[in-house]
Design an enzyme around this catalytic site. Structure first.
Site, short mmCIF file in Angstrom:
data_model
loop_
_atom_site.label_atom_id
_atom_site.label_comp_id
_atom_site.label_asym_id
_atom_site.label_seq_id
_atom_site.Cartn_x
_atom_site.Cartn_y
_atom_site.Cartn_z
CG ASP A 240 8.64 25.43 21.46
OD1 ASP A 240 8.77 26.52 21.83
OD2 ASP A 240 7.31 25.16 21.01
CG ASP B 105 3.84 28.45 25.25
OD1 ASP B 105 2.98 28.20 26.16
OD2 ASP B 105 4.77 29.15 25.19
#
Length: 224
Positions: free
Chosen positions: A14, A16
């Protein structure tokens, strides 16, 4: 903690809250938008916690409105964010050594994010990751986003690896759900935004406190 597969070829992350600490710039954009429209600015801690859920969740911290109203605010908020998104955003401590270790071991790494493509592509270009990532799948690459497994499976395809030989790493329960449904080994991280949740409760195959622990699971040397 389940044992890491011995034949891992790639690691997907992922963006952020997992690779990048982007909350300061996302919050600064919200401050600027609130100033424009004369709204009160919510506390940073409240906004930081929901960063992994995206722009509407961030805007909801300042505006008690339904999704339709928030969606109307989104373009201007994202325009502001696009101008400043690399001002203070940096990789979390230990991420750069981890990526270097993956590359030294000739393991692919990539990104699966719900962030829109025009923001993701520009951001990773500004931090010089655009030529390093073997796959980048964004929130609008497909009609569905995480927790649907389709973006994770597409990233595996782009990286040229089988899902069973890939690891997915994230700071949100949706990352674990998507990775598990796609057939990957899943790792939840404690250093991210977490959306107010407890990573130990998400059903990940492993939970880690620092990027070096992922290198240790993969039996990779790291320099820091």
């Amino acid at each position: 903690m389940k044992p890491m597969p011995g034949d891992v070829q790639a690691v997907l992350f992922d963006l952020d809250g997992t690779l990048l600490d982007s909350a300061v710039d996302l919050y600064a954009a919200l401050q600027m938008y609130c100033d424009e429209v004369g709204a009160a600015v919510p506390p940073y801690a409240v906004v930081r916690e929901v960063v992994s859920r995206g722009g509407r969740a961030i805007l909801r911290c300042a505006f008690a409105e339904d999704d339709t109203a928030l969606q109307l605010r989104m373009p201007r908020y994202l325009d502001i964010y696009a101008d400043i998104m690399a001002r203070h955003t940096r990789p979390f401590d230990g991420i750069e050594p981890l990526l270097a270790a993956l590359e030294a071991a000739e393991l692919c790494w990539g990104i699966v994010t719900n962030k829109p493509g025009f923001l993701t592509e520009e951001l990773i270009k500004r931090i010089d990751w655009d030529l390093r990532a073997s796959a980048v799948v964004c929130g609008d690459t497909l009609p569905v986003k995480k927790p649907d497994p389709a973006p994770v499976l597409l990233a595996c395809e782009h990286a040229g690896v089988e899902p069973a030989r890939c690891v997915f790493v994230g700071d949100d329960a949706r990352d674990v759900e998507a990775g598990r449904a796609a057939g990957l080994y899943t790792v939840a991280v404690r250093w991210g935004y977490l959306d107010g949740g407890d990573p130990a409760s998400w059903g990940a195959d492993a939970v880690i406190d620092h990027p070096r622990q992922l290198a240790e699971l993969l039996k990779l040397p790291v320099t820091a």
